[in-house]
Design a protein around this motif. Sequence first.
Motif, PDB file in Angstrom:
ATOM      1  N   LEU A   1      -5.290 -13.354  -9.177  1.00  0.00           N
ATOM      2  CA  LEU A   1      -6.564 -12.590  -9.610  1.00  0.00           C
ATOM      3  C   LEU A   1      -5.876 -11.150 -10.060  1.00  0.00           C
ATOM      4  N   ALA A   2      -6.040 -10.772 -11.196  1.00  0.00           N
ATOM      5  CA  ALA A   2      -5.469  -9.690 -11.723  1.00  0.00           C
ATOM      6  C   ALA A   2      -6.863  -8.573 -11.972  1.00  0.00           C
ATOM      7  N   ASP A   3      -6.727  -7.527 -11.441  1.00  0.00           N
ATOM      8  CA  ASP A   3      -7.813  -6.613 -11.625  1.00  0.00           C
ATOM      9  C   ASP A   3      -7.459  -5.066 -11.272  1.00  0.00           C
ATOM     10  N   PHE A   4      -8.209  -4.026 -11.824  1.00  0.00           N
ATOM     11  CA  PHE A   4      -7.775  -2.646 -11.666  1.00  0.00           C
ATOM     12  C   PHE A   4      -8.430  -2.075 -10.669  1.00  0.00           C
ATOM     13  N   GLN A   5      -9.591  -2.860  -9.891  1.00  0.00           N
ATOM     14  CA  GLN A   5     -10.411  -2.495  -8.800  1.00  0.00           C
ATOM     15  C   GLN A   5     -10.306  -3.524  -7.713  1.00  0.00           C
ATOM     16  N   HIS A   6     -10.527  -3.110  -6.499  1.00  0.00           N
ATOM     17  CA  HIS A   6     -10.906  -4.136  -5.322  1.00  0.00           C
ATOM     18  C   HIS A   6      -9.855  -4.988  -5.238  1.00  0.00           C
ATOM     19  N   THR A   7      -8.744  -5.090  -5.592  1.00  0.00           N
ATOM     20  CA  THR A   7      -7.623  -5.945  -5.086  1.00  0.00           C
ATOM     21  C   THR A   7      -7.328  -6.140  -3.592  1.00  0.00           C
ATOM     22  N   PRO A   8      -7.607  -5.123  -3.120  1.00  0.00           N
ATOM     23  CA  PRO A   8      -7.166  -5.015  -1.503  1.00  0.00           C
ATOM     24  C   PRO A   8      -8.529  -5.546  -0.679  1.00  0.00           C
ATOM     25  N   ALA A   9      -9.637  -5.593  -1.445  1.00  0.00           N
ATOM     26  CA  ALA A   9     -10.880  -6.405  -0.829  1.00  0.00           C
ATOM     27  C   ALA A   9     -10.598  -8.006  -1.187  1.00  0.00           C
ATOM     28  N   TYR A  10     -10.248  -8.342  -2.375  1.00  0.00           N
ATOM     29  CA  TYR A  10      -9.822  -9.577  -2.773  1.00  0.00           C
ATOM     30  C   TYR A  10      -8.727 -10.437  -1.717  1.00  0.00           C
ATOM     31  N   GLU A  11      -7.906  -9.679  -1.291  1.00  0.00           N
ATOM     32  CA  GLU A  11      -6.718 -10.131  -0.434  1.00  0.00           C
ATOM     33  C   GLU A  11      -7.568 -10.299   1.090  1.00  0.00           C
ATOM     34  N   ALA A  12      -8.353  -9.375   1.309  1.00  0.00           N
ATOM     35  CA  ALA A  12      -8.763  -9.378   2.767  1.00  0.00           C
ATOM     36  C   ALA A  12      -9.614 -10.636   2.757  1.00  0.00           C
ATOM     37  N   THR A  13     -10.697 -11.022   1.906  1.00  0.00           N
ATOM     38  CA  THR A  13     -11.555 -11.956   1.877  1.00  0.00           C
ATOM     39  C   THR A  13     -10.615 -13.381   1.852  1.00  0.00           C
ATOM     40  N   LEU A  14      -9.548 -13.317   1.119  1.00  0.00           N
ATOM     41  CA  LEU A  14      -8.790 -14.696   1.291  1.00  0.00           C
ATOM     42  C   LEU A  14      -8.223 -14.756   2.769  1.00  0.00           C
ATOM     43  N   ARG A  15      -7.634 -13.503   3.248  1.00  0.00           N
ATOM     44  CA  ARG A  15      -7.173 -13.708   4.585  1.00  0.00           C
ATOM     45  C   ARG A  15      -8.012 -14.259   5.530  1.00  0.00           C
TER      46      ARG A  15
ATOM     47  N   PRO B   1      -1.252   5.135 -14.774  1.00  0.00           N
ATOM     48  CA  PRO B   1      -1.141   4.456 -13.208  1.00  0.00           C
ATOM     49  C   PRO B   1      -2.181   4.812 -12.404  1.00  0.00           C
ATOM     50  N   TRP B   2      -3.065   5.719 -12.976  1.00  0.00           N
ATOM     51  CA  TRP B   2      -4.343   5.678 -11.887  1.00  0.00           C
ATOM     52  C   TRP B   2      -5.293   4.554 -12.141  1.00  0.00           C
ATOM     53  N   PHE B   3      -4.983   4.011 -13.350  1.00  0.00           N
ATOM     54  CA  PHE B   3      -6.108   2.629 -13.807  1.00  0.00           C
ATOM     55  C   PHE B   3      -5.136   1.341 -13.597  1.00  0.00           C
ATOM     56  N   ALA B   4      -4.048   1.128 -13.025  1.00  0.00           N
ATOM     57  CA  ALA B   4      -2.993   0.187 -12.814  1.00  0.00           C
ATOM     58  C   ALA B   4      -3.863  -0.936 -12.369  1.00  0.00           C
ATOM     59  N   THR B   5      -3.106  -2.238 -12.777  1.00  0.00           N
ATOM     60  CA  THR B   5      -3.665  -3.372 -12.470  1.00  0.00           C
ATOM     61  C   THR B   5      -2.998  -4.114 -11.467  1.00  0.00           C
TER      62      THR B   5
END
Length: 239
Positions: free
Chosen positions: A193-207, A228-232
């Motif tokens: 899952l590649a995204d420039f927003q919310h990836t910590p939340a995606y990881e938390a949901t999977l865990r 870098p402020w809009f890094a994926t």
Amino acid sequence: MRKRHGSYGFDAPWALAGLLFGALVLIGLAAISFAFDIIAAGIAFLLGALYTLASAASYLYTTRRGKFVVWDAELGRLKGDERLLDLGCGRGAVLLMAAGRLDRGHAAGIDLWRAKDQSGNAESTARANAEAEGVSDRVELVTGDLRDLPFDDGAFDVVVSSQAIHNISDTGGREQAVREAYRVLRPGGLMLLADFQHTPAYEATLRALGVVDVRRRDAGWRFWYGGPWFATGIVEARK
């Protein structure tokens, strides 16, 4: 990376247009300031314009080239016989790149086909791109919601998504999309899952779903949307 034959548009074209418009405004303000001999303001506006133009160049590079380089490397691990699902496939940038590697497999893409998320985003465009890339025989396109995938449990060996899940406006909806992605992935299957927003939340949901083999990493400068402020970020997991 293989030569692309399809037409893949621009990601969030309104954002790129905003950067270019902002740069023009700043250049205009710099010109006015210099004309009225307000040197400090002119220099500040000029620096701001250069900064905004650099951001626009980064954005343009990512949407036209950089993201393809990143995904080409990510998809290099495919063996060729997988069943792959692309969540929010749009015009098929990732979907068709994957399909090109699946000489014995199959690729499905699902989207709601909204032009505000990608210029010219339409199912007909994705189909035309599949024809242009010579992979239409191994590609299925589905109109549907990422929060309610019309596929059986464990139907896919690989589930990918690129800059799509963040388009779901509410937290609960994004969590549901990740849960659905997990549901349709077979045991042992790969999720990217590649995204420039919310990836910590995606990881938390999977865990929270009990996934142990999951990690979040930076996709690198090629996937910056302006800087870098809009890094994926990429969330990688095995079910």
